[in-house]
Write a protein that holds these residues in place. Sequence first.
Motif, PDB file in Angstrom:
ATOM      1  N   LEU A 182      29.638  51.548  39.742  1.00 23.94           N
ATOM      2  CA  LEU A 182      28.917  50.587  40.580  1.00 23.94           C
ATOM      3  C   LEU A 182      29.598  49.218  40.627  1.00 23.94           C
ATOM      4  O   LEU A 182      29.039  48.258  41.148  1.00 23.94           O
ATOM      5  CB  LEU A 182      27.476  50.416  40.065  1.00 23.94           C
ATOM      6  N   GLU A 183      30.798  49.138  40.115  1.00 20.33           N
ATOM      7  CA  GLU A 183      31.475  47.840  40.021  1.00 20.33           C
ATOM      8  C   GLU A 183      31.799  47.251  41.391  1.00 20.33           C
ATOM      9  O   GLU A 183      31.819  46.019  41.547  1.00 20.33           O
ATOM     10  CB  GLU A 183      32.750  47.983  39.182  1.00 20.33           C
ATOM     11  N   GLU A 184      32.047  48.096  42.382  1.00 18.68           N
ATOM     12  CA  GLU A 184      32.326  47.586  43.728  1.00 18.68           C
ATOM     13  C   GLU A 184      31.051  47.195  44.459  1.00 18.68           C
ATOM     14  O   GLU A 184      31.093  46.426  45.420  1.00 18.68           O
ATOM     15  CB  GLU A 184      33.088  48.641  44.533  1.00 18.68           C
ATOM     16  N   SER A 185      29.918  47.703  44.018  1.00 17.10           N
ATOM     17  CA  SER A 185      28.647  47.446  44.699  1.00 17.10           C
ATOM     18  C   SER A 185      27.887  46.262  44.126  1.00 17.10           C
ATOM     19  O   SER A 185      27.155  45.572  44.850  1.00 17.10           O
ATOM     20  CB  SER A 185      27.754  48.691  44.619  1.00 17.10           C
ATOM     21  N   ILE A 186      28.059  46.025  42.827  1.00 14.23           N
ATOM     22  CA  ILE A 186      27.344  44.931  42.144  1.00 14.23           C
ATOM     23  C   ILE A 186      28.380  44.086  41.437  1.00 14.23           C
ATOM     24  O   ILE A 186      29.043  44.547  40.500  1.00 14.23           O
ATOM     25  CB  ILE A 186      26.328  45.491  41.123  1.00 14.23           C
ATOM     26  N   SER A 187      28.539  42.837  41.857  1.00 14.30           N
ATOM     27  CA  SER A 187      29.529  41.961  41.226  1.00 14.30           C
ATOM     28  C   SER A 187      29.030  41.498  39.865  1.00 14.30           C
ATOM     29  O   SER A 187      27.846  41.641  39.526  1.00 14.30           O
ATOM     30  CB  SER A 187      29.843  40.761  42.117  1.00 14.30           C
ATOM     31  N   LEU A 188      29.937  40.923  39.071  1.00 14.49           N
ATOM     32  CA  LEU A 188      29.612  40.566  37.689  1.00 14.49           C
ATOM     33  C   LEU A 188      29.998  39.119  37.405  1.00 14.49           C
ATOM     34  O   LEU A 188      31.123  38.698  37.676  1.00 14.49           O
ATOM     35  CB  LEU A 188      30.353  41.492  36.731  1.00 14.49           C
ATOM     36  N   GLY A 189      29.053  38.368  36.850  1.00 16.87           N
ATOM     37  CA  GLY A 189      29.312  37.002  36.413  1.00 16.87           C
ATOM     38  C   GLY A 189      29.112  36.910  34.911  1.00 16.87           C
ATOM     39  O   GLY A 189      28.154  37.475  34.373  1.00 16.87           O
ATOM     40  N   THR A 190      30.001  36.184  34.232  1.00 19.84           N
ATOM     41  CA  THR A 190      30.013  36.171  32.764  1.00 19.84           C
ATOM     42  C   THR A 190      29.753  34.782  32.209  1.00 19.84           C
ATOM     43  O   THR A 190      30.479  33.831  32.508  1.00 19.84           O
ATOM     44  CB  THR A 190      31.370  36.684  32.245  1.00 19.84           C
ATOM     45  N   ALA A 191      28.711  34.675  31.382  1.00 19.33           N
ATOM     46  CA  ALA A 191      28.380  33.415  30.729  1.00 19.33           C
ATOM     47  C   ALA A 191      29.113  33.300  29.400  1.00 19.33           C
ATOM     48  O   ALA A 191      29.522  34.297  28.797  1.00 19.33           O
ATOM     49  CB  ALA A 191      26.871  33.314  30.497  1.00 19.33           C
ATOM     50  N   SER A 192      29.268  32.084  28.922  1.00 20.77           N
ATOM     51  CA  SER A 192      29.962  31.799  27.666  1.00 20.77           C
ATOM     52  C   SER A 192      29.197  32.352  26.472  1.00 20.77           C
ATOM     53  O   SER A 192      27.958  32.378  26.472  1.00 20.77           O
ATOM     54  CB  SER A 192      30.125  30.289  27.509  1.00 20.77           C
TER      55      SER A 192
END
Length: 333
Positions: A66-76
């Motif tokens: 699902l990586e192409e369908s749902i983007s990912l944001g990363t917190a510190s």
Amino acid sequence: MENHKKDKPLEVDKNGKFNRQKNRFTAPFGDKPGELPVEAGRYRLLWSPVCPWAHRSVIVRRVLGLEESISLGTASPMRPNIPRVDWEFSLDEGNKDPVLGIQYLSEVYLNADPNYEGRPTVPAIIDVKEKKVVNNDYFRLTNYFETVWSPLHKENAPNLYPESLRQEIDALNDVIFHEVNNGVYKCGFARSQEAYEEAYDTLFNQLDVLENRLATRRFLLGDYITDSDVRLFATLVRFDVAYYSAFKANRNRIVDFPNLWGYLRDLYQTPGFGDTTDFEAIKIHYHLSNHIASDDQKSLNILPKGPDLSSIHAPHHREAISGIEEKFLIGHD
């Protein structure tokens, strides 16, 4: 509890027991009225690699394609030094998430509800256009990815939540949540000796049960990885580097359990598990960053040098239990 107005929320009752806050945004995904539509590119998953609840959603996202369908944001991994509990996107250029343009996770929570008074948590599913959180239900999120998101799965995606096993998976997940996943936090955030010892005994009693269970099963439900294994992995992989010392869950390390340790190595060496695990971030967070129910200052800001994690790559030989090499059940029953 006014989390965005106070220093630190204390999710602790009068007896010193830790009671985790309830999720606020729990609308399910689906095609019925009031449900969140399944749509590629519409949502962004916000996480921090330190958080076990968020980690399991990232594992399932990767395993199912699902990586192409749902983007990912990363917190510190470090919480920001501000007068509230929050997550910060300080790893990104300009200290802002590049898609949402936010510095703090609380911004998308307040966009969804200006009167939100809880602790902003990850994982959080954000509607990219509206820049507001629409789901932070970590308990059900992986199940949504495994079921209603199936039209967007990669070809030959594994079945982590087989219909024939769902009742058993759900029952086991409930035990794992209360006694293991949240059990380590009940140890670490207890504010009385009695609450701590009760949580400690419950945690290790259940680890003993799981150790025995895994003596005759490669995975929790048999020969193939299921949603339950994802949930248990997220706690086990953090145990020796964080919970054992930082949360005083110190009767045994996972390496001291022959079956659990072999099982953990088996999962870690599976694509989607070890390659989404960030031990350095985990150590930084649990040993140096502030926590949600603690006013204690971290010990002189010293990051523990150990433990030695090299043996997690050692052969596990768990395939001998099942007699097959394949770890995933492909297709749907």
